[in-house]
Motif scaffolding. Structure first.
Motif, PDB file in Angstrom:
ATOM      1  N   THR A 230      16.681  20.533  42.363  1.00 26.07           N
ATOM      2  CA  THR A 230      15.363  21.256  42.798  1.00 26.07           C
ATOM      3  C   THR A 230      15.137  22.197  41.870  1.00 26.07           C
ATOM      4  OG1 THR A 230      15.938  20.760  44.923  1.00 26.07           O
ATOM      5  CG2 THR A 230      14.461  22.481  44.652  1.00 26.07           C
TER       6      THR A 230
ATOM      7  N   THR B 191      16.082  15.527  47.096  1.00 26.02           N
ATOM      8  CA  THR B 191      15.779  16.525  46.030  1.00 26.02           C
ATOM      9  C   THR B 191      15.296  15.811  44.700  1.00 26.02           C
ATOM     10  OG1 THR B 191      18.092  16.389  45.693  1.00 26.02           O
ATOM     11  CG2 THR B 191      17.336  18.111  47.243  1.00 26.02           C
TER      12      THR B 191
ATOM     13  N   PHE C 261      16.011  23.070  48.611  1.00 29.53           N
ATOM     14  CA  PHE C 261      16.825  21.997  48.380  1.00 29.53           C
ATOM     15  C   PHE C 261      17.743  21.609  49.677  1.00 29.53           C
ATOM     16  CE2 PHE C 261      19.426  26.146  48.089  1.00 29.53           C
ATOM     17  CZ  PHE C 261      20.880  25.664  48.771  1.00 29.53           C
TER      18      PHE C 261
END
Length: 314
Positions: A154, A187, A200
């Motif tokens: 992320t 993600t 995340f």
């Protein structure tokens, strides 16, 4: 003059020890800040050199080590100020030995960090990371590694280690630990909530269908295509440079304290050395003192008076 120089040298040692004390408090503060930085600590889970997951990430232990070193430095600086006030030989030697041991330990850690980081548990080799991803991602009991990799994907806008194909042969896919329709973790997708702190943990893909598509032409705009290896390596180097900068700063302060202590000790020894008496050439060569000279003059006067009387009688 010598007394003034001694006072100035002691004052200089006290000043360097105050700076040393401040550096100890700074290290304790940095340790506390690192312990509160959950994302940095979580990312350090990816740096582990072993496939067996330890209880806590690497930076968790580093935070306590930094705070502990800062406390020890603060206590050492207080001990140094006490040694300066007393100028006892045993106490001063103990203080100097403590500083030298600190310098030796910190220089060793700096050298190991630069040349042999794996000895400190730092390993970002691609083979090790890919193997850990394939064996540990989304596997029960490896939640910290899963969260760390999700955070890296992320934060760095990447997918996998070398790319999204790393997940094709992972236990997450083969044993269908996750949802069956997922080709890559959420993600890896471009997210609508990417700017949120916990994105995340709760990813919201912009286009889930295109992100999970097998055709590269479809998923290239909905999925991160680059691997995370380069970003992880760069992040690791940045953390190593920060640690080295802090370590070298502490070493510089300790060297200053050590040199000032040596300087003050040398001035103190010069003052204690007995000063040699200076004599004139007459005082050195003459075996008599002033009283002896007076006594000799008295004899000559008496002899002169006796001679005068003897001459008169004649």
């Amino acid at each position: 003059m010598e007394t003034r120089k001694l006072v100035l040298s002691r004052a200089f040692v006290c000043c360097t020890n105050v700076i040393f004390l401040i550096s100890g408090f700074i290290l304790m503060s940095l340790g506390a800040l690192l312990l509160a930085d959950n994302e940095r600590i979580l990312l350090s889970r990816l740096l582990g050199s072993s496939d067996i997951e330890s209880d806590q990430p690497l930076f968790y232990y580093l935070a306590f080590a930094t705070a502990g070193l800062g406390f020890f430095i603060a206590m050492t600086s207080i001990f140094g100020c006490w040694a300066v006030c007393l100028f006892n030989q045993c106490i001063t030697i103990s203080y100097i030995v403590t500083i030298m041991l600190l310098l030796l330990g910190e220089c060793t850690v700096c050298i190991v960090t630069v040349f042999w980081p794996y000895l400190l548990g730092i390993d970002v080799r691609p083979a090790r990371l890919i193997r850990t991803l394939q064996r540990s991602y989304a596997v029960p009991g490896r939640e910290q590694f899963t969260a760390a990799l999700d955070l890296a994907q992320t934060t760095f806008s990447c997918c996998g280690i070398n790319g999204s194909n790393n997940y094709g042969t992972s236990w997450w896919r083969l044993q269908e630990v996750g949802r069956r329709e997922l080709v890559v973790p959420l993600t890896c997708c471009t997210l609508d909530n990417v700017n949120e702190t916990d994105s995340f943990l709760n990813p919201e893909p912009t286009n889930l269908t295109f992100c999970q598509a097998l055709n590269p032409a479809e998923h290239q705009y909905a999925r991160h295509t680059t691997g995370c290896l380069e970003m992880i390596e760069r992040w690791t180097q940045e953390q190593a440079l920060i640690l080295l900068a802090i370590g070298l700063s502490i070493i510089f302060v300790e060297v200053s304290v050590l040199l000032s202590t040596f300087f003050a000790c040398s001035k103190n020894n010069q003052r204690k050395n007995p000063q040699t008496s200076t004599f004139t050439s007459t005082q050195t060569l003459s075996p008599f003192n002033e009283n002896d000279n007076d006594y000799g003059l008295g004899i000559e006067n008496r002899m002169h008076m006796s001679g005068t009387t003897f001459g008169a009688k004649s």
